[in-house]
Scaffold this motif. Structure first.
Motif, short mmCIF file in Angstrom:
data_model
loop_
_atom_site.label_atom_id
_atom_site.label_comp_id
_atom_site.label_asym_id
_atom_site.label_seq_id
_atom_site.Cartn_x
_atom_site.Cartn_y
_atom_site.Cartn_z
N GLY A 14 0.93 -1.04 -0.20
CA GLY A 14 0.16 -0.06 -0.04
C GLY A 14 0.82 1.17 -0.04
O GLY A 14 1.98 1.15 -0.40
N CYS A 15 0.32 2.27 0.27
CA CYS A 15 1.14 3.49 0.25
C CYS A 15 1.25 4.35 1.56
O CYS A 15 1.70 5.35 1.78
CB CYS A 15 0.21 4.52 -0.74
N SER A 16 0.74 3.35 2.86
CA SER A 16 0.96 4.06 4.08
C SER A 16 -0.14 4.96 4.54
O SER A 16 -0.23 5.53 5.54
CB SER A 16 2.35 4.62 4.75
N GLY A 17 -1.13 5.63 3.32
CA GLY A 17 -2.14 6.44 3.79
C GLY A 17 -3.16 6.16 4.43
O GLY A 17 -3.58 6.82 5.30
N CYS A 18 -3.43 4.76 4.79
CA CYS A 18 -4.44 4.23 5.72
C CYS A 18 -3.81 4.38 7.15
O CYS A 18 -4.76 4.82 7.80
CB CYS A 18 -4.61 2.52 5.37
N GLY A 87 -8.55 -0.77 4.71
CA GLY A 87 -8.27 -0.02 3.50
C GLY A 87 -8.89 -0.92 2.48
O GLY A 87 -8.44 -2.11 2.24
N THR A 88 -8.86 -0.10 1.11
CA THR A 88 -9.25 -0.99 -0.23
C THR A 88 -8.10 -1.73 -0.56
O THR A 88 -8.39 -2.76 -1.11
CB THR A 88 -9.65 0.11 -1.27
N CYS A 89 -7.00 -1.35 -0.44
CA CYS A 89 -5.77 -2.32 -0.96
C CYS A 89 -5.58 -3.42 -0.23
O CYS A 89 -5.65 -4.66 -1.13
CB CYS A 89 -4.52 -1.53 -0.91
N ILE A 95 -5.50 0.42 -5.65
CA ILE A 95 -4.67 1.17 -6.67
C ILE A 95 -3.58 0.17 -7.13
O ILE A 95 -3.28 0.01 -8.24
CB ILE A 95 -4.20 2.47 -5.95
N GLY A 152 -11.87 1.54 1.96
CA GLY A 152 -11.86 2.97 1.91
C GLY A 152 -10.48 3.35 1.43
O GLY A 152 -9.29 2.51 2.00
FE1 SF4 Z 1 -3.12 4.18 0.07
FE2 SF4 Z 1 -5.55 4.18 -0.39
FE3 SF4 Z 1 -4.35 1.84 -0.40
FE4 SF4 Z 1 -4.68 3.03 1.90
S1 SF4 Z 1 -6.38 2.16 0.35
S2 SF4 Z 1 -2.75 1.95 1.31
S3 SF4 Z 1 -4.69 5.23 1.29
S4 SF4 Z 1 -3.85 3.44 -1.91
#
Ligand code: SF4
Length: 183
Positions: A14-18, A87-89, A95, A152
């Motif tokens: 993931g991107c760490s955004g969660c 999270g969605t990932c 993504i 999410g």
């Molecule tokens: Fe990043 Fe969105 Fe995936 Fe969370 S769900 S890790 S915010 S891309």
């Protein structure tokens, strides 16, 4: 006072955004900390992976993109009583799952050679100390048993805080059926 639940968080593909959604709990964090002790998280401490303690709840961001993601997911599953695909990932691939539109060879060639931001005149694709990409991105639930999905991108902080508090209080989590994303 009853023992606090032992909670850990982890990020994989993931991107760490969660994790920022957890950081944005604001005052709800105090309520969570009344009930939970964060024993392990890549944003809170430098616990070595082989020193992760037994956990009551593990919150996992990101899906399975490479071999390291899979190995960590399997190791942490053994440590945790309950696992949340967060999270969605983690829940669906998210993504990073767009990479499934291409082969691994196409992705590595684009990333290491063709990308406009890459400077690699010798065209070397590193193969040491770089986790091997799996053939496609998989949601966490395809690699290990998952007990709860909170999708999410990222999930809304207030929804996550309420869900975690409900879980820690022994209640039944009912997620909103509308948009779960922060933005
Ligand atoms: Fe990043 Fe969105 Fe995936 Fe969370 S769900 S890790 S915010 S891309």
């Amino acid at each position: 006072m009853a023992d606090k639940a032992k909670v850990g968080t982890m990020w994989l593909g993931g991107c760490s955004g969660c994790h920022l959604s957890i950081a944005d709990f604001h005052e709800s964090l105090l309520d969570v900390l009344e009930l939970a002790q964060f024993e392990f998280s890549p944003v809170l401490c430098d616990t070595k992976y082989d020193e992760v303690p037994e956990l009551d709840v593990l919150i996992v961001e990101g899906g399975i993109r490479n071999e390291e993601n899979r190995e960590l997911a399997e190791m942490l599953r053994e440590k945790a009583g309950l696992v949340i695909a967060y999270g969605t990932c983690a829940a669906y691939g998210g993504i990073p799952g767009l990479g499934n539109l291409h082969t691994v060879e196409e992705l590595t060639t684009e990333g290491y050679i063709n990308s406009c931001s890459t400077v690699n005149p010798e065209g070397i694709i590193p193969n040491e100390d770089v986790p091997t990409l799996e053939s496609r991105v998989r949601p966490l639930g395809e690699a290990i048993q998952v007990d709860l999905l909170i999708p999410g991108c990222p999930p809304k902080s207030d929804v996550v805080a309420e869900a975690i508090l409900t879980l820690l209080n022994g209640g039944t989590i009912e997620l909103p059926t509308t948009n779960l994303c922060e933005v």
